[in-house]
Motif scaffolding. Structure first.
Motif, mmCIF file in Angstrom:
data_model
loop_
_atom_site.group_PDB
_atom_site.id
_atom_site.type_symbol
_atom_site.label_atom_id
_atom_site.label_comp_id
_atom_site.label_asym_id
_atom_site.label_seq_id
_atom_site.Cartn_x
_atom_site.Cartn_y
_atom_site.Cartn_z
ATOM 1 N N MET A 49 19.887 18.927 17.587
ATOM 2 C CA MET A 49 20.452 20.275 17.581
ATOM 3 C C MET A 49 20.225 20.974 16.251
ATOM 4 O O MET A 49 19.965 20.347 15.230
ATOM 5 N N LYS A 51 21.488 22.909 12.947
ATOM 6 C CA LYS A 51 22.579 22.533 12.054
ATOM 7 C C LYS A 51 23.728 23.530 12.060
ATOM 8 O O LYS A 51 24.841 23.194 11.714
ATOM 9 N N ASP A 52 23.472 24.777 12.419
ATOM 10 C CA ASP A 52 24.510 25.801 12.373
ATOM 11 C C ASP A 52 25.184 25.958 13.731
ATOM 12 O O ASP A 52 24.555 26.345 14.703
ATOM 13 N N TYR A 53 26.469 25.651 13.782
ATOM 14 C CA TYR A 53 27.253 25.879 14.987
ATOM 15 C C TYR A 53 28.695 26.119 14.566
ATOM 16 O O TYR A 53 29.121 25.708 13.497
ATOM 17 N N ASP A 54 29.451 26.778 15.421
ATOM 18 C CA ASP A 54 30.820 27.137 15.071
ATOM 19 C C ASP A 54 31.828 26.115 15.601
ATOM 20 O O ASP A 54 31.471 25.163 16.293
ATOM 21 N N PHE A 57 31.944 25.590 19.438
ATOM 22 C CA PHE A 57 30.882 24.718 19.936
ATOM 23 C C PHE A 57 31.151 23.263 19.558
ATOM 24 O O PHE A 57 30.923 22.357 20.361
ATOM 25 N N ALA A 58 31.644 23.029 18.354
ATOM 26 C CA ALA A 58 31.950 21.662 17.919
ATOM 27 C C ALA A 58 32.998 21.034 18.836
ATOM 28 O O ALA A 58 32.895 19.857 19.193
ATOM 29 N N LEU A 61 31.346 20.182 22.111
ATOM 30 C CA LEU A 61 30.479 19.033 21.911
ATOM 31 C C LEU A 61 31.293 17.733 21.873
ATOM 32 O O LEU A 61 30.924 16.739 22.494
#
Length: 80
Positions: A49, A51-54, A57-58, A61
């Motif tokens: 994936m 590297k940048d997600y909020d 989303f975390a 996941l």
């Protein structure tokens, strides 16, 4: 109705030993098989994936990884 989650038991062998420095008998149980499966799923997904997600989303996941772990435990219990 039982709402308890099957954690698969310990992922690694349990350890009990005498800690000579502390002078205590130490019991270490380690992580559950469910947590181990979820961590493996998370590691695999994060490796492919961006590297940048909020935080939203975390959270999604993390839930997906535990759903994957639960499916793996169910498959492990199935008779061939």
């Amino acid at each position: 109705m039982n709402n308890q989650i099957n954690d698969g038991g310990p992922a690694f062998a349990r350890d009990s030993h005498m800690d000579k420095q502390l002078g205590l008998y130490v019991h270490q149980q380690g992580m559950s098989l469910r947590d181990y499966f979820a961590a493996a799923a998370l590691q695999g997904l994060l490796s492919i994936m961006a590297k940048d997600y909020d935080a939203f989303f975390a959270n999604k996941l993390a839930h997906a990884c535990y759903e994957t772990a639960d499916a793996m435990l169910k498959a492990k219990e199935a008779k061939p």
